[in-house]
Scaffold this motif. Structure first.
Motif, PDB file in Angstrom:
ATOM      1  N   ARG A  60      44.873   8.871   1.315  1.00 53.21           N
ATOM      2  CA  ARG A  60      44.656   8.053   2.515  1.00 53.21           C
ATOM      3  C   ARG A  60      45.955   7.773   3.254  1.00 53.21           C
ATOM      4  NH1 ARG A  60      40.438   3.112   1.669  1.00 53.21           N
ATOM      5  NH2 ARG A  60      38.583   4.373   1.344  1.00 53.21           N
ATOM      6  N   LEU A  90      39.107  15.268  -1.906  1.00 53.83           N
ATOM      7  CA  LEU A  90      39.879  14.543  -0.892  1.00 53.83           C
ATOM      8  C   LEU A  90      41.099  15.349  -0.448  1.00 53.83           C
ATOM      9  CD1 LEU A  90      40.010  10.845  -2.182  1.00 53.83           C
ATOM     10  CD2 LEU A  90      38.643  11.760  -0.307  1.00 53.83           C
ATOM     11  N   ASP A  93      39.954  18.272   1.652  1.00 52.88           N
ATOM     12  CA  ASP A  93      39.524  17.779   2.962  1.00 52.88           C
ATOM     13  C   ASP A  93      40.730  17.428   3.829  1.00 52.88           C
ATOM     14  OD1 ASP A  93      37.821  16.966   5.027  1.00 52.88           O
ATOM     15  OD2 ASP A  93      37.449  15.001   4.137  1.00 52.88           O
ATOM     16  N   ARG A  98      37.401  22.836   4.166  1.00 53.02           N
ATOM     17  CA  ARG A  98      36.060  22.252   4.011  1.00 53.02           C
ATOM     18  C   ARG A  98      35.265  22.845   2.860  1.00 53.02           C
ATOM     19  NH1 ARG A  98      33.553  21.353  10.018  1.00 53.02           N
ATOM     20  NH2 ARG A  98      34.945  19.659  10.560  1.00 53.02           N
ATOM     21  N   PHE A 105      33.392  18.083  -4.208  1.00 52.20           N
ATOM     22  CA  PHE A 105      32.499  16.926  -4.165  1.00 52.20           C
ATOM     23  C   PHE A 105      31.180  17.223  -4.881  1.00 52.20           C
ATOM     24  CE2 PHE A 105      34.825  15.754  -0.036  1.00 52.20           C
ATOM     25  CZ  PHE A 105      35.714  14.923  -0.704  1.00 52.20           C
ATOM     26  N   GLU A 117      31.359   7.541  -3.341  1.00 52.42           N
ATOM     27  CA  GLU A 117      32.369   8.106  -2.433  1.00 52.42           C
ATOM     28  C   GLU A 117      32.185   9.611  -2.283  1.00 52.42           C
ATOM     29  OE1 GLU A 117      36.215   5.317  -3.195  1.00 52.42           O
ATOM     30  OE2 GLU A 117      35.354   6.332  -4.937  1.00 52.42           O
ATOM     31  N   ARG A 121      31.401  11.522   1.258  1.00 51.31           N
ATOM     32  CA  ARG A 121      32.321  12.553   1.756  1.00 51.31           C
ATOM     33  C   ARG A 121      31.635  13.917   1.867  1.00 51.31           C
ATOM     34  NH1 ARG A 121      37.644  11.393   3.403  1.00 51.31           N
ATOM     35  NH2 ARG A 121      38.088   9.300   2.683  1.00 51.31           N
ATOM     36  N   CYS A 122      30.824  14.246   0.868  1.00 51.43           N
ATOM     37  CA  CYS A 122      30.119  15.525   0.901  1.00 51.43           C
ATOM     38  C   CYS A 122      29.100  15.535   2.044  1.00 51.43           C
ATOM     39  CB  CYS A 122      29.448  15.785  -0.444  1.00 51.43           C
ATOM     40  SG  CYS A 122      28.878  17.488  -0.657  1.00 51.43           S
ATOM     41  N   ARG A 124      29.196  13.828   4.789  1.00 50.24           N
ATOM     42  CA  ARG A 124      29.949  13.889   6.044  1.00 50.24           C
ATOM     43  C   ARG A 124      30.396  15.314   6.354  1.00 50.24           C
ATOM     44  NH1 ARG A 124      34.774  13.878   5.795  1.00 50.24           N
ATOM     45  NH2 ARG A 124      36.161  13.927   7.534  1.00 50.24           N
TER      46      ARG A 124
END
Length: 191
Positions: A60, A90, A93, A98, A105, A117, A121-122, A124
Motif C-alpha cells: 500500500r 497484491l 497487482d 493482472r 488471489f 480481502e 481484490r479478485c 475487482r
C-alpha cells in the motif's frame, strides 16, 4: 483515531499491538502499522501473519521491494497459507500483472474461501477485465457477509445496472444507504 489512542494507553500485549496496527493502517499511518505488527510478533502473535500483514502495508505504501523480501522469507512455509498468496496477488497487482494477480488471489481463495480481502481484490480485477460473471460471483459472496465492503456492494450494483437488472442493483445500493445514509456515491446511484 480514538481506538489508536486507547491502544496507546493499554498495557503491551500481542492483542494491543496487533489491533493497534489495524487502527494505524485505517489512518494510513503505514510506518506505525508495520511497527505495531512487529511488536505484536515479538509479544507472541503469529510471526507469519504479522509479516504478511506488514508486507501488505508495504505494498500500500508503494515499497514493493520490502514486501517482496517478506514474501520470499516465507516462500517455503507460506505456500500452504492464504495470506501468502494474497500478498503475492497484491504485489502482482501493484506491478499491473493482472493475470498473475488473479491466479494468486484464486489460490488464496482455494485455501481460505472466506478470505475477504482476496475476494474483493479478485472480484475487482475480474470486473476491470470484463469478466462480469466471475466478478458478480465473488461480489455476491462478499455481500452475504455481515459487514460487507461498501465498494463491493456498489460495484455489484454497477454490474447489475449495466446488465439492465435495476431491481437487483437497487438492493445493493439500498444496503449501503441503510448503513451510510449520506454516502455520496450511493446516493448518486440511487438517483
Amino acid at each position: 483515531g480514538e481506538a489508536l489512542e486507547c491502544f496507546d494507553r493499554a498495557p503491551a500485549s500481542k492483542f494491543r499491538h496487533y489491533y493497534a496496527a489495524h487502527a494505524a493502517l485505517g489512518l494510513a499511518q503505514y510506518e506505525r502499522a508495520v511497527r505495531e505488527y512487529q511488536q505484536a510478533a515479538r509479544q507472541g502473535w503469529d510471526g507469519f501473519t504479522c509479516d504478511m500483514r506488514s508486507a501488505a502495508v508495504h505494498v500500500r505504501a508503494g515499497d514493493l521491494a520490502v514486501a517482496e523480501k517478506l514474501v520470499q522469507k516465507h516462500e517455503s512455509g507460506g505456500q500452504d497459507r492464504a495470506d501468502w498468496y494474497f500478498v503475492c496477488g497484491l504485489l502482482a497487482d501493484a506491478r499491473n500483472e493482472r493475470t498473475t494477480a488473479i491466479e494468486s488471489f484464486e489460490k488464496a481463495l482455494t485455501l481460505d474461501p472466506q478470505h475477504t480481502e482476496a475476494l474483493f481484490r479478485c472480484a475487482r480485477l475480474f470486473d476491470l477485465s470484463g469478466f462480469d460473471e466471475g466478478a458478480l460471483n465473488l461480489y455476491r459472496r462478499l455481500g452475504v457477509q455481515p459487514r460487507a465492503y461498501v465498494n463491493a456492494l456498489l460495484n455489484t450494483a454497477v454490474i447489475y445496472e449495466d446488465a439492465g437488472r435495476y431491481e437487483e442493483a437497487m438492493h445493493y445500493v439500498a444496503r449501503v444507504l441503510r448503513a451510510f445514509p449520506n454516502h455520496r456515491r450511493a446516493r448518486l446511484f440511487y438517483k
